[in-house]
Scaffold this active site. Sequence first.
Site, PDB file in Angstrom:
ATOM      1  N   GLY A   1      44.387  34.397  38.803  1.00  0.00           N
ATOM      2  CA  GLY A   1      43.313  35.393  38.858  1.00  0.00           C
ATOM      3  C   GLY A   1      41.933  34.781  38.746  1.00  0.00           C
TER       4      GLY A   1
ATOM      5  N   ASP B   1      45.254  42.650  32.720  1.00  0.00           N
ATOM      6  CA  ASP B   1      46.452  42.835  31.889  1.00  0.00           C
ATOM      7  C   ASP B   1      47.110  41.472  31.724  1.00  0.00           C
ATOM      8  OD1 ASP B   1      49.682  44.453  32.468  1.00  0.00           O
ATOM      9  OD2 ASP B   1      48.741  43.676  30.635  1.00  0.00           O
TER      10      ASP B   1
HETATM   11  N1  SAM Z   1      50.950  43.568  28.396  1.00  0.00           N
HETATM   12  C1  SAM Z   1      51.140  42.184  28.055  1.00  0.00           C
HETATM   13  C2  SAM Z   1      50.173  41.787  27.000  1.00  0.00           C
HETATM   14  O1  SAM Z   1      49.196  42.493  26.800  1.00  0.00           O
HETATM   15  O2  SAM Z   1      50.393  40.764  26.366  1.00  0.00           O
HETATM   16  C3  SAM Z   1      50.975  41.300  29.259  1.00  0.00           C
HETATM   17  C4  SAM Z   1      51.538  41.891  30.515  1.00  0.00           C
HETATM   18  S1  SAM Z   1      51.881  40.854  31.786  1.00  0.00           S
HETATM   19  C5  SAM Z   1      53.514  40.351  31.411  1.00  0.00           C
HETATM   20  C6  SAM Z   1      50.867  39.443  31.597  1.00  0.00           C
HETATM   21  C7  SAM Z   1      50.916  38.647  32.884  1.00  0.00           C
HETATM   22  O3  SAM Z   1      49.751  37.843  33.049  1.00  0.00           O
HETATM   23  C8  SAM Z   1      52.098  37.652  32.985  1.00  0.00           C
HETATM   24  O4  SAM Z   1      53.005  38.113  33.943  1.00  0.00           O
HETATM   25  C9  SAM Z   1      51.457  36.323  33.370  1.00  0.00           C
HETATM   26  O5  SAM Z   1      52.216  35.585  34.299  1.00  0.00           O
HETATM   27  C10 SAM Z   1      50.133  36.801  33.945  1.00  0.00           C
HETATM   28  N2  SAM Z   1      49.071  35.785  33.963  1.00  0.00           N
HETATM   29  C11 SAM Z   1      48.753  34.908  32.985  1.00  0.00           C
HETATM   30  N3  SAM Z   1      47.724  34.131  33.371  1.00  0.00           N
HETATM   31  C12 SAM Z   1      47.373  34.542  34.625  1.00  0.00           C
HETATM   32  C13 SAM Z   1      46.369  34.134  35.549  1.00  0.00           C
HETATM   33  N4  SAM Z   1      45.519  33.126  35.253  1.00  0.00           N
HETATM   34  N5  SAM Z   1      46.293  34.779  36.737  1.00  0.00           N
HETATM   35  C14 SAM Z   1      47.147  35.811  37.032  1.00  0.00           C
HETATM   36  N6  SAM Z   1      48.128  36.239  36.198  1.00  0.00           N
HETATM   37  C15 SAM Z   1      48.228  35.602  34.999  1.00  0.00           C
END
Ligand code: SAM
Length: 283
Positions: free
Chosen positions: A138, A155
């Site tokens: 992201g 998120d």
């Molecule tokens: N609701 C949860 C919380 O608040 O801890 C998190 C939901 S979701 C599982 C978080 C997502 O962010 C993960 O699937 C992870 O792979 C994604 N993520 C982490 N870093 C990221 C980045 N730099 N760009 C895009 N997605 C990312």
Amino acid sequence: MELWFTEAHTPFVDFSIKVDRQLFSGQSDFQRIDVFDSKEFGRFLTLDGYMMLTEKDEFIYHEMITHVPMAVHPHVKNVLVIGGGDGGVVRELTRYPDIKSIDLVEIDELVVEVCKKYLPQTACRLSDPRVHIFYEDGLKFIRSCNDQYDLIIVDSTDPFGPGEGLFTREFYGNCYKALHEDGILVNQHESPFYDGDAAAMQRAHKRIVESFPISRIYQAQIPTYPSGYWLFGFASKKYHPVHDLNAAAWNLLGIPTRYYNTKLHAGAFALPTYVEELLHDVE
Ligand code: SAM
């Protein structure tokens, strides 16, 4: 033999859930992914050993991170969700017929695949025709976005590992650039209770305040997150999260919820004194 999932909330506090069985365990290029099944919380997803969501309490987080901005901004058409590979935010967004497109930028394709297979409760709307999934970082994706979105929802995981870059001044500045002139940014904003989480929350808040003219914090009770007390950030170029709440219009939509409602919306921004002091210290 008893099986327990345990997460250290601080070096001196553990949180444990008795597990009936483990449904999945795998390692992607970014993180360890596990799915468990339990009597108390149903199925739950962890990443690198950190709790992400459970079937029992995910509604709180996903309703609050989605419906608060949607009840304020009067005409959301294009939404960007960064992170959110479990699909819970997308599920809530697809309840709005006026939304035209939902770009989901999730760095880890395996998270989406695992959630589609083991957590259909949150992943159930990822195939909505308005949803476009980009398996990218992201932080990099947002650099090329200009004046494109009415709402950005971050998120993400916590501010370490793959999620670290999503809590930086560069990222928030690029979110500002990617939003329309009346756009809103909402993010999962950690917690004020334990010192480590509070420091991360203060760092993020300071950077958002430096990037947006309106920046407020709201709260919800999430039993499976550290301390059970979690915060969200609401940053805006134009709308105030409480003064510009369109309660009557939102209620007319008839969107089914179990936690969010427009009375609770206003109260969510009324913070405890110690939290206000933590925020004022970095504003
Ligand atoms: N609701 C949860 C919380 O608040 O801890 C998190 C939901 S979701 C599982 C978080 C997502 O962010 C993960 O699937 C992870 O792979 C994604 N993520 C982490 N870093 C990221 C980045 N730099 N760009 C895009 N997605 C990312």
